[in-house]
Design a protein around this motif. Structure first.
Motif, PDB file in Angstrom:
ATOM      1  N   LEU A 114       0.827  -1.210   0.000  1.00  0.00           N
ATOM      2  CA  LEU A 114       0.000   0.000   0.000  1.00  0.00           C
ATOM      3  C   LEU A 114       0.865   1.266   0.000  1.00  0.00           C
ATOM      4  O   LEU A 114       0.579   2.237  -0.693  1.00  0.00           O
ATOM      5  CB  LEU A 114      -0.955   0.003   1.203  1.00  0.00           C
ATOM      6  N   GLY A 115       1.931   1.228   0.794  1.00  0.00           N
ATOM      7  CA  GLY A 115       2.852   2.370   0.836  1.00  0.00           C
ATOM      8  C   GLY A 115       3.505   2.592  -0.512  1.00  0.00           C
ATOM      9  O   GLY A 115       3.626   3.727  -0.985  1.00  0.00           O
ATOM     10  N   ALA A 116       3.902   1.496  -1.164  1.00  0.00           N
ATOM     11  CA  ALA A 116       4.567   1.598  -2.470  1.00  0.00           C
ATOM     12  C   ALA A 116       3.607   2.149  -3.530  1.00  0.00           C
ATOM     13  O   ALA A 116       4.017   2.899  -4.423  1.00  0.00           O
ATOM     14  CB  ALA A 116       5.092   0.231  -2.882  1.00  0.00           C
ATOM     15  N   ILE A 117       2.339   1.794  -3.410  1.00  0.00           N
ATOM     16  CA  ILE A 117       1.344   2.321  -4.366  1.00  0.00           C
ATOM     17  C   ILE A 117       1.239   3.846  -4.202  1.00  0.00           C
ATOM     18  O   ILE A 117       1.197   4.600  -5.186  1.00  0.00           O
ATOM     19  CB  ILE A 117      -0.037   1.642  -4.162  1.00  0.00           C
ATOM     20  N   ILE A 118       1.256   4.281  -2.939  1.00  0.00           N
ATOM     21  CA  ILE A 118       1.176   5.733  -2.684  1.00  0.00           C
ATOM     22  C   ILE A 118       2.431   6.431  -3.241  1.00  0.00           C
ATOM     23  O   ILE A 118       2.342   7.498  -3.853  1.00  0.00           O
ATOM     24  CB  ILE A 118       0.989   6.016  -1.178  1.00  0.00           C
ATOM     25  N   ARG A 119       3.597   5.802  -3.036  1.00  0.00           N
ATOM     26  CA  ARG A 119       4.849   6.394  -3.568  1.00  0.00           C
ATOM     27  C   ARG A 119       4.772   6.502  -5.099  1.00  0.00           C
ATOM     28  O   ARG A 119       5.234   7.466  -5.689  1.00  0.00           O
ATOM     29  CB  ARG A 119       6.050   5.531  -3.195  1.00  0.00           C
ATOM     30  N   TYR A 120       4.206   5.486  -5.714  1.00  0.00           N
ATOM     31  CA  TYR A 120       4.076   5.509  -7.172  1.00  0.00           C
ATOM     32  C   TYR A 120       3.154   6.664  -7.603  1.00  0.00           C
ATOM     33  O   TYR A 120       3.459   7.389  -8.553  1.00  0.00           O
ATOM     34  CB  TYR A 120       3.526   4.168  -7.657  1.00  0.00           C
TER      35      TYR A 120
END
Lengths: 539, 195
Positions: free
Chosen positions: A265-271
């Motif tokens: 989920l964090g990586a999706i936000i970073r993307y």
């Protein structure tokens, strides 16, 4: 007594019933009384069917957040012109909308086809050729126009936001005509719910939909790796790039499943942050466990809004903390204030507090995420707006109230902490004073909205949530059906309606001179080569 | 019966009895003597009685709900005052707090009335009330804790009082209004720190 029964009995001793509601039996759809209870700092829903026994389901992963969010509970005005007049309430049996529904339409879905270019095993939205009685559902342009007019006729607030969905809506040859027609009917916001594959394959399509009037894509995006996002991992970056060039905003929509993609989920936000110039929002959707599912499987996959919020806090190193999130109806004080100020009905966002949550984040020069709560006293601002709304309702002079607001608004914003180049006071005043669509648009272009929307299933179904739903479906019989009735009880709504207004697959193929499978995606962009616009987060 | 001054007075008292007022306002210290560096803990308690308390019934709430009057907000401002000269007070501390009663349509089939009430107190804690007596207690009975350092008052004897103002807006069941009251004075002695 078996050990397991003793454990269950002990657990019940430590629980507290905090609310009572109604639900459904997942086996027979019987309407049942249900208890919302707190145990081990979590919230559960429990119901007992006289025929099929007890079902207990995780309802909300944090009792603390449940209680905090419940304080924003505001029942809406509903609609003045219901399509289904009823004397007594029998939710969810007479949806359409009925006299007792408590929210007007916030977002109206129109399914323009149930054909899809993917064949995801878990999806129940697309036509499965080969199954007995399979049908293609594609309402005509005139049927769609009638649906839009039904939405626009809603009172006291005319529906103004439509999502074209499917299947895969870009498979319709007359998609551009449909979009143009909806705009002609006076709808401001049109979004396209898509897997993005056709937008990735055809750069011109983004320009065409933009020109026709699409505001943004609502694009499925379940993770940043091919494993978590087999649907469009290689295609999504192309689709985003094409939208960037055409000036179409993108909302990323991850369906979150425990143990499958909740670690990303964090990586999706970073993307999304990396593409903040084109990505407007990430709207996480904790999975809805449709169909029949054993309890151990539900426990394996079930994730709720607080669980996602906690995972995001951990995976962003605390940059998006739990405190940054507010339930959707917390927006009501702002819309109520504008409504009282202008004396015109406004969008209410009066859904149930447990249905959705959101926050805004900005990005600083070092690439950190700055949640709105780090420089705005959001709770204080909400309280202030409530107080001023009450003063206006009690006959206070509006110019006096506005003057006070002009002086006071800045005190809720810590200018030293607000991201560089952002003048939030000015932006807020524009929204409050001009209260028009462009002001909201400007806000969205400067920020990234993080949202959660937990659609229900038969296990966690809560009639109080359905009664307040503002995400609806428009149907050719000119009803407006709440999302969690339409999809949770397909045998009463989705399947019945689509079958009635659909045609057999064979007939559709004969009329159109093509096979359903002709439009299936052949994986052109996933031949093992790295995509030119790779998300860069790949593990 | 002829109108006499005593009759007029009775009528007036009755009318005033219907109005909303603050009752039982008290200011109590945990200790009447503290050292300069110690924390002074005070308790302000009061009840709102009269029209506002009486007008909230299940029936009036259901009527309000029908007209989409679903959120009642009650604001209190508690000022802690210090007497600096005869009839002259200085504000030492002010606390503004709001309590809310949220009326909502419940699907709880175990109760007759479909409209339930959730009270949210000044700390943001919600509780669903079962009966009107419970609503009255949670919405209109207050005990507020005030803390300040002895240093904020300074060495010596101080006369303190609490002045409370409550206000509410117009609703289907009541017009907008306010009430105000001041407590009896109490004496606090602040002594120098022993070292």
């Amino acid at each position: 007594m078996a050990l397991i029964e003793i454990k269950e009995a002990e657990a019940k001793l430590h629980e507290e019933i905090i609310r009572r509601t109604q639900s459904l039996c997942p086996e027979c759809n019987r309407i049942l009384d249900a208890e919302i209870l707190e145990r081990d700092s979590k919230i559960y829903l429990r119901k007992i069917c006289p025929e099929h026994g007890e079902v207990e389901e995780l309802y909300y992963g944090s009792a603390e957040l449940y209680k905090k969010f419940s304080t924003y509970w505001r029942d809406g005005k509903g609609i003045q012109n219901p399509n289904v007049p009823v004397d007594s309430c029998a939710c969810p049996m007479n949806c359409g909308l009925c006299t007792n529904h408590l929210s007007h339409t916030g977002l109206a879905n129109i399914i323009i086809t149930n054909r899809c270019d993917l064949t995801c095993w878990y999806c129940f939205f697309y036509v499965k050729k080969g199954l007995e009685g399979a049908y293609v559902y594609e309402p005509t342009l005139e049927q769609i126009r009638s649906m839009v007019r039904t939405l626009r006729a809603e009172r006291p607030v005319a529906g103004n936001s439509i999502q074209l969905t499917g299947g895969e809506p870009t498979l319709r040859d007359d998609l551009i005509e449909i979009i143009k027609m909806i705009k002609e009917e006076g709808v401001d916001h049109v979004q396209l719910n898509t897997n993005g594959i056709n937008l990735a394959l055809d750069p011109q399509l983004a320009y065409k939909i933009k020109e026709a009037g699409v505001s943004n894509l609502y694009m499925s995006f379940d993770g940043v790796t091919a494993r978590t996002n087999p649907k469009n991992h290689w295609e999504a970056p192309y689709a985003i790039e094409n939208c960037r060039r055409a000036g179409v905003g993108v909302v990323l929509v991850p369906t979150v499943i425990k143990g499958m993609n909740d670690h990303e989920l964090g990586a999706i936000i970073r993307y999304a942050q990396k593409n903040i110039d084109v990505v407007r929002a990430v709207n996480f959707q904790p999975v809805s466990l449709t169909g029949r599912m054993a309890k151990q499987d539900r426990e394996k996959y079930r994730i709720t809004i607080p669980d996602c919020i906690k995972a995001i806090e951990e995976q962003t190193n605390g940059e998006v903390p739990t405190e940054a999130w507010f339930p959707v109806p917390s927006c009501s004080p702002l819309t109520n204030f504008i409504e009282v100020l202008t004396n015109k009905p406004k969008y209410e966002l009066s859904i149930h507090f447990a249905c959705g949550a959101g926050t805004y984040v900005f990005t600083d020069e070092e690439g950190r995420l700055i949640p709105i709560t780090s420089f705005v006293d959001v709770r204080g601002l909400i309280e202030y707006l409530e107080e001023k709304t009450e003063e206006l309702k009690s006959g206070e002079n509006r110019y006096k109230v506005m003057a006070h607001m002009l002086l006071k608004l800045g005190s809720f914003i810590d200018k030293a902490k607000q991201p560089k180049g952002l003048n939030l006071t000015k932006m807020l005043l524009k929204i409050i004073l001009r209260h028009d669509y462009s002001s909201v648009g400007e806000w969205h272009r400067r920020s990234l909205f993080l949202g959660m929307m937990h659609f229900q299933d038969k296990y966690n179904h809560d009639a109080e949530r359905v009664q307040r739903c503002d995400i609806h479906y428009l149907t050719p019989d000119l009803r407006i059906i709440p999302f969690c009735s339409f999809n949770v009880i397909p045998e009463w709504y989705r399947d019945r309606i689509q079958k009635k207004y659909g045609i057999p697959v064979e007939e559709w193929e004969k009329i159109h001179g093509q096979k359903i499978e002709d439009k299936l995606y052949k994986g052109t962009l996933r031949k093992g080569e790295k995509a030119a616009y790779s998300c860069g987060q790949c593990l | 019966m002829p109108i006499t001054w005593s009759n007029v007075s009775v009528i007036k008292v009755k009318e005033e009895g219907c109005k909303t007022r603050i009752e039982g306002l008290g200011l109590k210290p945990q200790s009447s003597e503290i050292l300069l560096d110690e924390v002074l803990r005070l308790k302000v308690s009061y009840r709102i009685v009269g029209e506002l308390r009486d007008v909230l019934t299940q029936k009036s709430i259901e009527e309000a709900y029908k007209k989409h009057d679903v959120n009642f907000r009650l604001t209190s401002t508690v000022n802690l005052l210090k007497q600096t000269a005869p009839f002259i007070y200085r504000r030492v501390k002010a606390i503004k707090l709001a309590r809310k009663a949220i009326f909502y349509w419940s699907r709880d089939s175990s109760v007759e009335s479909r409209i339930r009430i959730m009270v949210v107190n000044e700390n943001g804690n919600p509780s669903i009330v079962e009966q009107i007596e419970q609503l009255n207690e949670k919405l209109f009975d207050y005990t507020i804790k005030i803390t300040l350092l002895g240093r904020d008052l300074g060495i010596g004897e101080h006369k303190l009082a609490a002045k409370v103002r409550v206000k509410w807006g117009s609703h289907t069941f009541i017009n907008k209004g306010k009430a105000e009251s001041t407590s009896e004075k109490l004496k606090i002695l602040i002594k120098p720190t022993s070292h």
